[in-house]
Design a protein around this motif. Structure first.
Motif, PDB file in Angstrom:
ATOM      1  N   ALA A 173       0.896  -1.118  -0.004  1.00  0.00           N
ATOM      2  CA  ALA A 173      -0.001  -0.083   0.031  1.00  0.00           C
ATOM      3  C   ALA A 173       0.908   1.189  -0.179  1.00  0.00           C
ATOM      4  CB  ALA A 173      -1.130  -0.029   1.205  1.00  0.00           C
ATOM      5  N   GLN A 174       2.017   1.073   0.635  1.00  0.00           N
ATOM      6  CA  GLN A 174       2.824   2.393   0.843  1.00  0.00           C
ATOM      7  C   GLN A 174       3.676   2.448  -0.517  1.00  0.00           C
ATOM      8  OE1 GLN A 174       6.051   1.887   3.793  1.00  0.00           O
ATOM      9  NE2 GLN A 174       5.818   4.009   4.073  1.00  0.00           N
ATOM     10  N   ARG A 175       3.797   1.381  -1.220  1.00  0.00           N
ATOM     11  CA  ARG A 175       4.616   1.779  -2.543  1.00  0.00           C
ATOM     12  C   ARG A 175       3.767   2.264  -3.643  1.00  0.00           C
ATOM     13  NH1 ARG A 175       6.519  -3.769  -4.094  1.00  0.00           N
ATOM     14  NH2 ARG A 175       6.696  -2.712  -6.133  1.00  0.00           N
ATOM     15  N   ILE A 176       2.585   1.640  -3.499  1.00  0.00           N
ATOM     16  CA  ILE A 176       1.364   2.276  -4.311  1.00  0.00           C
ATOM     17  C   ILE A 176       1.021   3.569  -4.225  1.00  0.00           C
ATOM     18  CG2 ILE A 176      -0.955   1.982  -5.341  1.00  0.00           C
ATOM     19  CD1 ILE A 176      -0.776  -1.051  -4.371  1.00  0.00           C
ATOM     20  N   ILE A 177       1.076   4.157  -3.024  1.00  0.00           N
ATOM     21  CA  ILE A 177       0.654   5.600  -2.651  1.00  0.00           C
ATOM     22  C   ILE A 177       1.986   6.424  -3.168  1.00  0.00           C
ATOM     23  CG2 ILE A 177       0.620   7.310  -0.941  1.00  0.00           C
ATOM     24  CD1 ILE A 177      -0.864   4.852   0.636  1.00  0.00           C
ATOM     25  N   LYS A 178       3.249   6.093  -3.069  1.00  0.00           N
ATOM     26  CA  LYS A 178       4.322   6.805  -3.441  1.00  0.00           C
ATOM     27  C   LYS A 178       4.247   6.834  -5.218  1.00  0.00           C
ATOM     28  CE  LYS A 178       7.534   5.971   0.447  1.00  0.00           C
ATOM     29  NZ  LYS A 178       8.636   5.176   0.792  1.00  0.00           N
ATOM     30  N   LYS A 179       3.914   5.645  -5.538  1.00  0.00           N
ATOM     31  CA  LYS A 179       3.793   5.743  -7.180  1.00  0.00           C
ATOM     32  C   LYS A 179       3.036   6.594  -7.639  1.00  0.00           C
ATOM     33  CE  LYS A 179       5.303   3.483 -11.019  1.00  0.00           C
ATOM     34  NZ  LYS A 179       6.728   3.378 -11.286  1.00  0.00           N
ATOM     35  N   LEU A 180       1.841   6.678  -7.053  1.00  0.00           N
ATOM     36  CA  LEU A 180       0.533   7.461  -7.430  1.00  0.00           C
ATOM     37  C   LEU A 180       0.907   9.089  -7.319  1.00  0.00           C
ATOM     38  CD1 LEU A 180      -2.257   5.607  -5.867  1.00  0.00           C
ATOM     39  CD2 LEU A 180      -1.854   5.938  -8.358  1.00  0.00           C
ATOM     40  N   GLU A 181       1.579   9.320  -6.213  1.00  0.00           N
ATOM     41  CA  GLU A 181       2.031  10.594  -5.623  1.00  0.00           C
ATOM     42  C   GLU A 181       3.061  11.286  -6.666  1.00  0.00           C
ATOM     43  OE1 GLU A 181       0.941  12.795  -3.751  1.00  0.00           O
ATOM     44  OE2 GLU A 181      -0.452  11.617  -2.544  1.00  0.00           O
ATOM     45  N   LYS A 182       4.124  10.298  -6.918  1.00  0.00           N
ATOM     46  CA  LYS A 182       5.363  10.726  -7.754  1.00  0.00           C
ATOM     47  C   LYS A 182       5.115  10.812  -9.288  1.00  0.00           C
ATOM     48  CE  LYS A 182       8.958   9.441  -4.555  1.00  0.00           C
ATOM     49  NZ  LYS A 182      10.392   8.743  -4.343  1.00  0.00           N
ATOM     50  N   LYS A 183       4.185   9.645  -9.923  1.00  0.00           N
ATOM     51  CA  LYS A 183       4.359   9.490 -11.304  1.00  0.00           C
ATOM     52  C   LYS A 183       2.777   9.913 -11.702  1.00  0.00           C
ATOM     53  CE  LYS A 183       5.338   6.638 -14.942  1.00  0.00           C
ATOM     54  NZ  LYS A 183       6.079   5.318 -15.780  1.00  0.00           N
ATOM     55  N   TYR A 184       1.910   9.589 -11.066  1.00  0.00           N
ATOM     56  CA  TYR A 184       0.561   9.488 -11.660  1.00  0.00           C
ATOM     57  C   TYR A 184      -0.472  10.657 -11.256  1.00  0.00           C
ATOM     58  CZ  TYR A 184       1.813   4.984 -13.204  1.00  0.00           C
ATOM     59  OH  TYR A 184       2.389   3.884 -13.690  1.00  0.00           O
ATOM     60  N   ILE A 185       0.077  11.588 -10.309  1.00  0.00           N
ATOM     61  CA  ILE A 185      -1.056  12.531  -9.587  1.00  0.00           C
ATOM     62  C   ILE A 185      -1.278  13.680 -10.730  1.00  0.00           C
ATOM     63  CG2 ILE A 185       0.741  14.368  -8.935  1.00  0.00           C
ATOM     64  CD1 ILE A 185      -2.292  12.758  -6.878  1.00  0.00           C
ATOM     65  N   LYS A 186      -0.597  13.789 -11.799  1.00  0.00           N
ATOM     66  CA  LYS A 186      -0.918  14.805 -12.750  1.00  0.00           C
ATOM     67  C   LYS A 186      -1.815  13.898 -13.782  1.00  0.00           C
ATOM     68  CE  LYS A 186       3.124  17.393 -12.676  1.00  0.00           C
ATOM     69  NZ  LYS A 186       4.231  18.239 -13.418  1.00  0.00           N
ATOM     70  N   ASP A 187      -2.127  12.819 -13.781  1.00  0.00           N
ATOM     71  CA  ASP A 187      -2.656  11.754 -14.909  1.00  0.00           C
ATOM     72  C   ASP A 187      -3.884  11.443 -14.300  1.00  0.00           C
ATOM     73  OD1 ASP A 187      -0.905  12.157 -16.831  1.00  0.00           O
ATOM     74  OD2 ASP A 187       0.279  10.290 -16.088  1.00  0.00           O
TER      75      ASP A 187
END
Length: 276
Positions: free
Chosen positions: A91-105
């Motif tokens: 869950a922590q890794r997914i959140i970091k991924k969403l925040e760093k790479k996908y938050i604009k998408d």
């Protein structure tokens, strides 16, 4: 002989956006007819279990419950048969991924927990009006650092992560997330959404657990749905029904294509030799 009928909720048993927990009259009548002919009934949904309680209350029919895409299974007495969660580290890794790479998408992501909480993280560009409407509809809380600490401790457990994105972008996010988090169950669950759930967790695995609990064979089970997260349900039940409005790739996986739950119920009665 079909002994159990399992139905998806949104887009299948329930259609109207403003009516989230009440089937139309034809579907309600059909389910009662099945119950009167000793066919057990179950709901399999991506929603929290409390939505099924409301459907059950409206129908006045005891329902077996598969919620959060199979993470939680309960019997007609609301006793939990099975429960599974995303690993804290995942869950922590997914959140970091969403925040760093996908938050604009993406428009938002939501963490759904075992405390029936929806923690909502909107993208900056999403309007306040949309944020307010979403929060009101799904009873969400803004995701804060305090919430994250709580979620990543033992206080609350994450059942799934829902990602809202564009119609085209969902396929890219799905593919990339499946490659990196291949141990988790990741599905397209709507025209603009991707959901991530626990490892080896799907509506299909949940159906098998429920059938084992009830001592019913998959050859005696029927499943109806309209989305990609319903495909595992199709795969494990001999009698699978896809809604006519489903995408072609979903319809072609089902044994039958129908316009409604009522139509599927009529077919079940015919198969059971009761529709005369």
């Amino acid at each position: 002989m079909i002994k159990i009928f399992i139905s998806d909720l949104d887009g299948t048993l329930i259609h109207k956006a403003r009516n989230h927990v009440k089937p139309n009259q034809a579907n309600e009548k059909a389910l009662k007819k099945l119950e009167n002919n000793n066919v057990k009934l179950a709901i399999a949904t991506g929603r929290l279990e409390k939505s099924i309680y409301e459907v059950e209350k409206n129908l006045k029919i005891p329902l077996y419950k598969i919620s959060v895409n199979g993470a939680v299974i309960s019997n007609t007495n609301n006793e939990i048969i099975h429960e599974s969660f995303l690993e804290k580290s995942i869950a922590q890794r997914i959140i970091k991924k969403l925040e760093k790479k996908y938050i604009k998408d993406i428009y938002f992501y939501v963490l759904v927990t075992d405390k029936a909480s929806n923690y909502f993280r909107p993208a900056v560009f999403v309007s306040r009006v949309i944020n307010l409407l979403y929060r009101k509809r799904f009873n969400t809380k803004y995701l804060t650092k305090m919430h994250l600490r709580l979620l990543l401790s033992d206080a609350e457990k994450v059942l799934k992560i829902n990602i809202g994105t564009g119609k085209d972008k969902k396929y890219k996010i799905l593919e990339e997330m499946q490659k990196e988090f291949y141990g988790s169950e990741i599905f397209i669950t709507g025209s603009r959404s991707v959901e991530i759930g626990p490892k080896n967790n799907s509506k299909g695995t949940a159906v098998l657990k429920l059938l084992e609990y009830l001592d019913i064979s998959p050859d005696e089970a029927a499943y109806i749905g309209d989305s990609y997260n319903d495909l595992p349900g199709f795969e494990v039940c001999r009698y699978s029904f896809a809604m006519a409005h489903s995408e072609e790739s979903i319809r072609e996986k089902a044994a039958f294509v129908v316009r409604s739950v009522a139509e599927a119920a009529d077919k079940i009665m015919e198969i059971n030799g009761k529709n005369k």
